[in-house]
Design a protein around this motif. Structure first.
Motif: not given
Length: 222
Positions: A138-158
């Motif tokens: 994978g690359t640094g564009e990979t991310f996690l996300y959750s709609f629990s309860p509001d949407f939030k994306a967690y991007r690569w920290s480096g």
């Protein structure tokens, strides 16, 4: 009044996401969107940039609100491409081996969508299809996300590059310090989500250990 070149736009659509056809519509009519390949046009007063992704298959997990938020966080190179359902527990059963088999031969980014038994929706975006590998990919564009309860994306920290790793008995996204950002077992029944250095994420589900209700993997065709 006849339309002028200034208020005419040409759009290319596909009835089956494979064979295109051309349709000419006015600027006024272009302020519409299509959420799935077979959906009807509806007036929403949005611009072209706000068009939802085109889904070539029905999703049991994603509604328009999910699609809108997720599309806004996708890498720019994936924008405008149709989403094809590559794996679904509803269609293909609950097997990580089947998921890997359905990914074989693909060379496109994929989006993992999970709904747990508490009806929380979350998942991850991978720049490579899921596969069994001796090392992380994978690359640094990979991310996690959750709609629990509001949407939030967690991007690569480096902090590390533990993006994705596939085993026959588990799938892991993010890691380090003894925890995985997202982990699934071989039966796609049990999962876990912990804070990890890769994404500095919060647990994606209400509980760190969860039971999968349904799961989908979408490939972004180009």
């Amino acid at each position: 009044m006849r339309p002028t070149p200034e208020n005419i736009r040409v759009f290319y659509f596909a009835t089956n996401c494979a064979e295109p056809y051309v349709q000419i519509i006015t600027v006024k009519d272009s302020n519409r969107r299509q959420s799935v390949c077979s959906s009807e046009w509806s007036e929403v007063g949005e611009t072209e940039e706000d068009l939802l992704p085109v889904l070539c298959d029905h999703s049991h997990l994603l509604d328009d609100q999910h699609l809108e938020r997720l599309a806004a966080h996708m890498p720019a190179r994936t924008q405008g491409y149709p989403w094809q359902l590559a794996y679904s527990t509803v269609v293909h059963g609950t097997s990580l081996k089947t998921l890997y088999r359905n990914m074989a031969g693909l060379d496109n980014p994929v989006l993992l969508v999970i709904k747990d038994m508490h009806n929380k929706v979350f998942g991850g975006f991978s720049t490579e299809p899921f596969k069994v590998s001796d090392s992380c990919y994978g690359t640094g564009e990979t991310f996690l996300y959750s709609f629990s309860p509001d949407f939030k994306a967690y991007r690569w920290s480096g902090e590390n590059s533990y993006f994705v790793r596939g085993h026959l008995e588990s799938l892991q996204i993010g890691g380090g310090a003894g925890g995985f950002g997202l982990w699934l077992d071989a039966d796609l029944y049990r999962g876990a989500s912990y804070s990890c250095p890769t994404f500095h994420n919060q647990p994606l589900s209400t509980q760190q250990d969860f039971i999968v209700q349904d799961l989908e993997v979408w490939t972004l065709q180009n």
